[in-house]
Design a protein around this motif. Structure first.
Motif, PDB file in Angstrom:
ATOM      1  N   LEU A 182      -5.812  30.718   4.623  1.00  0.00           N
ATOM      2  CA  LEU A 182      -6.479  30.402   5.878  1.00  0.00           C
ATOM      3  C   LEU A 182      -6.295  28.935   6.236  1.00  0.00           C
ATOM      4  O   LEU A 182      -6.089  28.091   5.347  1.00  0.00           O
ATOM      5  N   PRO A 183      -6.371  28.583   7.510  1.00  0.00           N
ATOM      6  CA  PRO A 183      -6.184  27.186   7.922  1.00  0.00           C
ATOM      7  C   PRO A 183      -7.195  26.246   7.264  1.00  0.00           C
ATOM      8  O   PRO A 183      -8.404  26.495   7.308  1.00  0.00           O
ATOM      9  N   GLY A 184      -6.691  25.195   6.637  1.00  0.00           N
ATOM     10  CA  GLY A 184      -7.545  24.180   6.038  1.00  0.00           C
ATOM     11  C   GLY A 184      -8.142  24.546   4.706  1.00  0.00           C
ATOM     12  O   GLY A 184      -8.879  23.750   4.115  1.00  0.00           O
ATOM     13  N   VAL A 185      -7.867  25.774   4.196  1.00  0.00           N
ATOM     14  CA  VAL A 185      -8.463  26.237   2.942  1.00  0.00           C
ATOM     15  C   VAL A 185      -7.452  26.080   1.808  1.00  0.00           C
ATOM     16  O   VAL A 185      -6.276  26.406   1.964  1.00  0.00           O
ATOM     17  N   THR A 201     -27.561  23.462   2.575  1.00  0.00           N
ATOM     18  CA  THR A 201     -26.750  23.312   1.376  1.00  0.00           C
ATOM     19  C   THR A 201     -25.544  24.244   1.476  1.00  0.00           C
ATOM     20  O   THR A 201     -25.631  25.351   1.985  1.00  0.00           O
ATOM     21  N   GLY A 202     -24.419  23.788   1.020  1.00  0.00           N
ATOM     22  CA  GLY A 202     -23.218  24.613   1.076  1.00  0.00           C
ATOM     23  C   GLY A 202     -22.228  24.194   2.129  1.00  0.00           C
ATOM     24  O   GLY A 202     -21.069  24.567   2.083  1.00  0.00           O
ATOM     25  N   GLY A 203     -22.662  23.387   3.127  1.00  0.00           N
ATOM     26  CA  GLY A 203     -21.706  22.837   4.080  1.00  0.00           C
ATOM     27  C   GLY A 203     -21.068  23.890   4.959  1.00  0.00           C
ATOM     28  O   GLY A 203     -21.740  24.670   5.633  1.00  0.00           O
ATOM     29  N   SER A 204     -19.735  23.938   4.947  1.00  0.00           N
ATOM     30  CA  SER A 204     -18.983  24.851   5.815  1.00  0.00           C
ATOM     31  C   SER A 204     -19.235  26.309   5.433  1.00  0.00           C
ATOM     32  O   SER A 204     -19.584  26.630   4.291  1.00  0.00           O
ATOM     33  N   ILE A 205     -19.024  27.183   6.420  1.00  0.00           N
ATOM     34  CA  ILE A 205     -19.263  28.609   6.236  1.00  0.00           C
ATOM     35  C   ILE A 205     -17.938  29.360   6.308  1.00  0.00           C
ATOM     36  O   ILE A 205     -17.153  29.167   7.237  1.00  0.00           O
ATOM     37  N   ILE A 206     -17.681  30.220   5.323  1.00  0.00           N
ATOM     38  CA  ILE A 206     -16.566  31.170   5.370  1.00  0.00           C
ATOM     39  C   ILE A 206     -17.172  32.559   5.282  1.00  0.00           C
ATOM     40  O   ILE A 206     -17.713  32.953   4.246  1.00  0.00           O
ATOM     41  N   ASN A 207     -17.103  33.291   6.399  1.00  0.00           N
ATOM     42  CA  ASN A 207     -17.726  34.613   6.501  1.00  0.00           C
ATOM     43  C   ASN A 207     -16.635  35.675   6.493  1.00  0.00           C
ATOM     44  O   ASN A 207     -15.818  35.754   7.415  1.00  0.00           O
ATOM     45  N   VAL A 208     -16.606  36.491   5.442  1.00  0.00           N
ATOM     46  CA  VAL A 208     -15.582  37.527   5.273  1.00  0.00           C
ATOM     47  C   VAL A 208     -16.123  38.836   5.828  1.00  0.00           C
ATOM     48  O   VAL A 208     -17.154  39.347   5.367  1.00  0.00           O
ATOM     49  N   ILE A 209     -15.444  39.388   6.847  1.00  0.00           N
ATOM     50  CA  ILE A 209     -15.884  40.611   7.515  1.00  0.00           C
ATOM     51  C   ILE A 209     -14.997  41.765   7.057  1.00  0.00           C
ATOM     52  O   ILE A 209     -13.784  41.755   7.280  1.00  0.00           O
ATOM     53  N   THR A 210     -15.603  42.763   6.426  1.00  0.00           N
ATOM     54  CA  THR A 210     -14.832  43.918   5.970  1.00  0.00           C
ATOM     55  C   THR A 210     -14.544  44.864   7.137  1.00  0.00           C
ATOM     56  O   THR A 210     -15.188  44.813   8.183  1.00  0.00           O
ATOM     57  N   LYS A 211     -13.572  45.737   6.941  1.00  0.00           N
ATOM     58  CA  LYS A 211     -13.198  46.694   7.980  1.00  0.00           C
ATOM     59  C   LYS A 211     -14.325  47.696   8.202  1.00  0.00           C
ATOM     60  O   LYS A 211     -15.044  48.073   7.287  1.00  0.00           O
ATOM     61  N   SER A 212     -14.462  48.119   9.446  1.00  0.00           N
ATOM     62  CA  SER A 212     -15.399  49.187   9.780  1.00  0.00           C
ATOM     63  C   SER A 212     -14.790  50.019  10.903  1.00  0.00           C
ATOM     64  O   SER A 212     -14.053  49.495  11.742  1.00  0.00           O
ATOM     65  N   GLY A 236     -10.836  19.671   2.683  1.00  0.00           N
ATOM     66  CA  GLY A 236     -11.037  18.695   1.620  1.00  0.00           C
ATOM     67  C   GLY A 236     -12.392  18.723   0.973  1.00  0.00           C
ATOM     68  O   GLY A 236     -12.627  17.996   0.006  1.00  0.00           O
ATOM     69  N   SER A 237     -13.310  19.529   1.458  1.00  0.00           N
ATOM     70  CA  SER A 237     -14.676  19.551   0.934  1.00  0.00           C
ATOM     71  C   SER A 237     -14.911  20.813   0.113  1.00  0.00           C
ATOM     72  O   SER A 237     -14.593  21.922   0.546  1.00  0.00           O
ATOM     73  N   ALA A 238     -15.507  20.620  -1.068  1.00  0.00           N
ATOM     74  CA  ALA A 238     -15.875  21.757  -1.904  1.00  0.00           C
ATOM     75  C   ALA A 238     -17.244  22.311  -1.539  1.00  0.00           C
ATOM     76  O   ALA A 238     -17.693  23.292  -2.133  1.00  0.00           O
ATOM     77  N   ASN A 239     -17.918  21.701  -0.558  1.00  0.00           N
ATOM     78  CA  ASN A 239     -19.224  22.190  -0.113  1.00  0.00           C
ATOM     79  C   ASN A 239     -19.019  23.345   0.868  1.00  0.00           C
ATOM     80  O   ASN A 239     -19.008  23.161   2.084  1.00  0.00           O
ATOM     81  N   VAL A 240     -18.830  24.521   0.326  1.00  0.00           N
ATOM     82  CA  VAL A 240     -18.503  25.713   1.111  1.00  0.00           C
ATOM     83  C   VAL A 240     -19.446  26.839   0.702  1.00  0.00           C
ATOM     84  O   VAL A 240     -19.720  27.037  -0.485  1.00  0.00           O
TER      85      VAL A 240
END
Length: 809
Positions: free
Chosen positions: A158-161, A221-232, A173-177
Motif C-alpha cells: 500500500l502507498p506509504g506502508v 493512541t495508535g496514530g494512523s488508521i489502517i482499516n481492512v475491509i473484507t469482501k461481502s 515512517g511512523s510505527a504509531n499505526v
C-alpha cells in the motif's frame, strides 16, 4: 477511576437525550428503473447507491428486482448524488440533485463495458486508489501480484506502508499505526491484529482504507488508521474462499485459510478460519567490544542459531442483522491462538581483559490466546445519516511462557550473578471492557459527529525464576516478581464536517483522560499515573474531476505498552536483560501532511511529524562490565520530514499492470542529555525505500509477477542498519473460469535480504550479520465458490403500507 465511569455514564445520557430530541423529521422516496442503453431491456440485480452530497457518506443502497425497479424510502430533504453499477455495465454516476418533493422518479440507462483499450490506460472507473475526504481508499483487486499473499503481506504493497519481519509495520515512517478489521480493533496490540490478518487471504479483501495521522473519531493512541475491509456480497448468496499455502526452504511451512460470506435478506455473515504451521530460523555471527578503547577492553566473537516452530489457529466472525429500516445489530468476535517452541544457542569466545568461552542455551515454550467479542447496536432516525451507535466489547487473553536456560563456561568460573542453569515461568493474564457511543447529526450543509468511550483494562503478570543447584531446584526470589497493571481511559470527541461544491472541511478535537496504576509484590509499592490530553484535528479537502487533495493537521498520543511498564527482569542471554520503567510518560505527536491523488493513478503524500517524549529502549553497560541493561525511557524528541510517491499503471492493452512506490524520510533527534550514548545519535539522518510490483498477462489464464524492494542505509537511536534488497518472482495459473488459482514463486531469489546491523552505546559496539531464510519456494492454491439465491435483497424498502404498496413490483 470512579470519576471516569461517572463521566462516561453522564456522556451517554447526554447523547441519548440529544438523539431523542432530533429524531423526528419528514422523509421522502426515490424510485426508478434501470435499463440497457442499447437494447432498452431492464437490468436485474443492478446495484443502486445513494450518497449524501455534503460528505459523500453512503445513505442507502438497493438491488433492482426482476423488473429493473428500485425504491429507496425514508430520505430526508437535502442534496444527494447516486451511483448505479452492474458487473456487465460501466458505472453510472448521477450528479448532485435536491430532494424536496414527496417522491422523486429517477431512471437510469447503463452502457455495456468496453474492453477496447489504448496503449496506456488510466481507468478512472475502477481506480487502484481514490481519496474521500481525509481517507485514502485502495482497491485490492487492482494491486498486482497479490495472489498467494495473506492480508499482512498485502499491507506492504500500500502507498506509504512498509512492513518488516513478522509484525513490524510503518505508515509514512511512523510505527504509531492502529489496524482495524471491518472498522473494529481485535487485539490489545498490533501484533495480535497482524496474526489475525495472516489467516485471511489477500484475495478475500475488498479494499483498505488509510487515514494518515488518524482522526478525532478514533482512539488517540495508535496514530494512523489502517482499516481492512473484507469482501461481502452485494446480492443474496454465498461466497466461499479457500486458500492453501506451502513455503519451502530448509523446512516446510504451511497455512490453510477459509473465508465465508453469506447474505440473505437482512442478514449478512462473514467468517474466517485459519491454521498455520510455520518454521522460523536464522543464523547470526557477530563481534562485540565491551569497555571499548580502554585498558579493560573485552572482545566477544559469537555465533547464534535461532530455531522456532509456531502453530496458529485463528477465527474471526462478523454477523449483521438489519431488524428494520431504523435498527441494526451486529456481533463481532475473534480468537487468536499461538503455540511457539523456540531454541536459541549462542557460542561465544571472550578475549582481552576477560578470557573465557561461553555456551548459552535457551528453550522457550510459549502459548497464548486472545479472545474478543463485541456487540453493536445501531439506530438510524432516517436514512440520511442521523445515527446512534452503541458498542459493548470484551477482550480476554493470556500468555504462558516457560524458559529453560543453561550456561556452560570454559576457562572461567560463572559470575556471581550468573543464570547458570534453571527455569522461568512468565504467565500473563489480561482483560478489557469497552463501552462506546457514537452519534451523527446532519445539519445541511454541515454534519456533526460526537461520541464517548470508556475502557477498563487489567493485566496480571507473575514471574518466577528457579535455579538448578546441587541441592535441588530453588526459587530465585531476587529475580521473581509480580505486576498488576490497571488502566482506565475516558474519551470524548466532537467533529464537524462541511462540504461546499468541490471543497470539504472537518474540524474536531478529542479529549482523553487516563488513570493507570502498577502494583508490585517485590517492593510492596503502587505507582500511579494520571494525565489528560486534548487533541485537535483539522482537514481541508478538494475533490475535482481528475485531482483530489487533503491538507490536514492531526495530533495524538501513544500510551506506554504494559510490557514497558513492568519492572521485572527478563533475561535475553547471560549478560543482557530487559526491565520496564513504571515512570514512562505517553508519547505526544503532531503531524502536518498534504495528500494528493491525481487521475486515480498517482498518489503523493508529504508532511512533518513532531514527536515529544519519544520512547526508546535505551541500552547501557552496568558497572563498566559485561552486563547490559535495556530499559525504555522518554529519551528524545524527534523531527521527521517524509514524502511518498506511488504510481499505478496499465500498459499494453491492460496486459501489464503495476505500481511503483518511492518513500523518503529525513529526521533528527533532540536527545535528553542523560541519554546521549554516542555522538552519532545527534546527526541528521536520511533514508529511502523503493518498491516495484507488477504482473504481466502472458495468456488469458496465465500471468507472471515480480516484486523488487530496496531499503537504504538507515540510522536510528543506538542502531545502524545497512541497506537491503530482494527480488521475488512468480507465476499464476487461473482455471475453472477464474475460480481456481495456482501460484508458484520464489521469494528473495538472490538470497540478498540479510540484516547487517551495528549497535553502539556507552563504550560498547556490536556488529552482526543475520542470515534470514527468505529465499524460499512458495506454492499457493486458492478456490472461490459463489452460490446465489434467486431473490434479490430488498434492504427493507418493501412494506405493506398503502402509501408505498403501489411502488412494489
Amino acid at each position: 477511576m470512579k470519576i471516569n465511569r461517572n463521566i462516561f455514564i453522564l456522556s451517554v445520557l447526554l447523547l441519548l437525550t440529544l438523539h431523542t430530541v432530533v429524531g423526528q423529521e419528514k422523509t421522502f422516496s426515490i424510485e426508478g428503473t434501470v435499463t440497457d442503453q442499447t437494447t432498452k431491456k431492464v437490468i436485474q440485480q443492478g446495484f443502486v447507491e445513494l450518497f449524501k452530497a455534503s460528505d459523500s457518506s453512503l445513505v442507502s443502497f438497493q438491488n433492482t428486482n426482476e423488473n429493473g425497479r428500485y425504491t429507496i424510502r425514508s430520505v430526508s430533504k437535502g442534496s444527494y448524488f447516486m451511483r448505479v453499477s452492474h458487473p456487465e455495465y460501466a458505472v453510472l454516476n448521477k450528479e448532485t440533485f435536491l430532494i424536496n418533493n414527496h417522491f422523486t422518479n429517477l431512471d437510469f440507462s447503463l452502457s455495456v463495458k468496453s474492453y477496447e483499450l489504448d496503449a496506456v490506460i488510466l481507468d478512472t472507473r475502477n481506480p487502484v486508489a481514490e481519496m474521500e475526504g481525509d481517507k485514502l481508499k485502495v482497491y485490492v483487486n487492482r494491486i498486482p501480484g497479490i495472489e498467494g499473499n495473506d492480508s499482512f503481506e498485502l499491507l506492504g504493497k500500500l502507498p506509504g506502508v512498509w512492513t518488516e519481519g513478522d509484525d513490524a509495520i510503518k505508515l509514512n515512517g511512523s510505527a504509531n499505526v492502529t489496524i482495524l478489521i471491518n472498522g473494529q480493533r481485535q487485539g490489545f496490540r498490533n501484533s495480535q491484529d497482524i496474526d489475525l490478518l495472516k489467516s485471511i487471504s489477500a484475495e478475500n479483501i475488498e479494499r483498505v482504507e488509510i487515514i494518515s495521522g488518524g482522526s478525532a473519531k478514533y482512539d488517540a493512541t495508535g496514530g494512523s488508521i489502517i482499516n481492512v475491509i473484507t469482501k461481502s456480497k452485494k446480492y443474496d448468496g454465498i461466497y466461499i474462499g479457500l486458500s492453501n499455502d506451502l513455503i519451502i526452504n530448509e523446512e516446510v511451512s504451511n497455512s490453510h485459510d477459509l473465508f465465508f460470506n453469506a447474505t440473505k435478506g437482512n442478514f449478512t455473515a462473514s467468517l474466517s478460519a485459519g491454521y498455520g504451521n510455520i518454521y522460523n530460523y536464522y543464523n547470526e555471527t557477530g563481534t562485540a567490544f565491551y569497555r571499548k578503547e580502554s585498558n579493560n577492553e573485552t572482545k566477544q566473537d559469537y555465533t547464534l542459531d535461532y530455531n522456532g516452530k509456531k502453530k496458529t489457529l485463528n477465527f474471526y466472525g462478523n454477523l449483521n442483522y438489519k431488524i428494520d429500516r431504523e435498527n441494526m445489530v451486529a456481533l463481532i468476535f475473534s480468537s487468536n491462538s499461538n503455540k511457539n517452541n523456540l531454541h536459541v544457542q549462542q557460542n561465544s569466545v571472550y578475549s582481552g581483559a576477560s578470557n573465557f568461552q561461553l555456551d548459552f542455551n535457551n528453550d522457550k515454550n510459549i502459548k497464548d490466546n486472545l479472545t474478543n467479542a463485541s456487540f453493536i447496536y445501531e439506530h438510524s432516525v432516517d436514512t440520511t445519516g442521523i445515527q446512534f451507535k452503541a458498542k459493548i466489547g470484551y477482550l480476554d487473553g493470556f500468555i504462558k511462557e516457560q524458559q529453560d536456560f543453561n550456561n556452560e563456561y570454559t576457562f572461567a568460573s560463572p559470575p556471581a550473578d550468573s543464570l547458570a542453569s534453571g527455569t522461568a515461568n512468565i504467565p500473563l493474564n489480561g482483560s478489557q471492557y469497552i463501552g462506546k457511543i457514537d452519534f451523527e447529526l446532519p445539519l445541511d450543509p454541515i454534519k456533526l459527529e460526537m461520541g464517548t468511550k470508556y475502557t477498563d483494562s487489567e493485566i496480571d503478570n507473575f514471574v518466577t525464576y528457579f535455579n538448578e543447584l546441587p541441592e535441588g531446584t530453588v526459587l530465585d526470589t531476587s529475580r521473581s516478581d509480580s505486576l498488576t497493571y490497571k488502566e482506565n481511559v475516558f474519551a470524548a470527541y466532537a467533529l464537524v464536517r462541511f462540504k461546499f461544491n468541490s471543497f470539504s472541511a472537518q474540524a474536531g478535537a478529542r479529549l482523553e483522560h487516563t488513570d493507570n496504576s502498577s502494583s508490585y509484590i517485590s517492593t510492596q509499592t503502587v505507582a500511579e499515573n494520571s494525565y489528560t490530553n486534548i487533541l485537535p484535528n483539522v482537514a481541508l479537502s478538494y475533490k475535482g474531476k481528475n485531482i483530489s487533495s487533503t491538507l490536514k493537521f492531526t495530533s495524538g498520543i501513544t500510551r506506554p505498552d504494559y510490557i514497558y511498564l513492568n519492572p521485572y527482569r527478563y533475561y535475553i542471554n547471560e549478560f543482557e536483560f530487559r526491565e520496564g520503567n513504571p515512570n514512562l510518560k505517553p508519547l505526544k505527536r503532531n503531524t502536518v501532511s498534504l495528500e494528493t491523488n491525481i487521475s486515480d493513478f498517482l498518489s503523493i503524500s508529504m508532511g512533518y511529524h513532531r514527536y515529544n517524549d519519544q520512547i526508546f529502549v535505551v541500552k547501557r553497560q552496568l558497572d563498566n562490565g559485561l552486563q547490559t541493561l535495556s530499559r525504555p525511557e522518554n529519551a528524545a524528541s524527534l523531527n521527521d520530514f517524509f514524502a511518498n510517491v506511488s504510481v499505478y499503471f496499465s500498459l499494453l492493452n491492460n496486459r501489464w499492470n503495476g505500481q511503483l512506490s518511492l518513500y523518503g524520510e529525513t529526521y533528527n533527534y533532540d536527545i535528553d542529555p542523560a541519554f546521549i550514548t554516542d555522538e552519532e545519535d545527534l546527526d541528521n539522518f536520511t533514508y529511502f525505500t523503493f518498491r516495484f510490483d507488477n504482473s504481466y498477462k502472458l495468456f488469458e489464464n496465465l500471468k507472471v509477477y515480480n516484486r523488487f524492494s530496496y531499503r537504504s542505509n538507515s540510522n536510528f537511536y543506538q542502531i545502524y542498519q545497512q541497506n537491503r534488497w530482494r527480488l521475488d518472482l512468480g507465476v499464476t495459473l487461473s482455471m475453472l473460469d477464474n475460480k481456481m488459482k495456482i501460484t508458484a514463486g520464489i521469494d528473495d531469489i538472490f538470497d540478498s535480504y540479510d540484516y547487517n546491523n551495528r549497535t553502539f552505546y556507552d563504550e560498547f559496539e556490536k556488529s552482526y550479520s543475520r542470515d534470514l531464510p527468505l529465499q524460499r519456494f512458495r506454492l499457493s492454491l486458492s478456490y472461490d465458490l459463489n452460490l446465489g439465491w434467486k431473490k434479490a435483497t430488498n434492504n427493507l424498502n418493501d412494506d405493506d403500507t398503502d402509501e408505498t404498496g403501489r411502488f412494489k413490483n
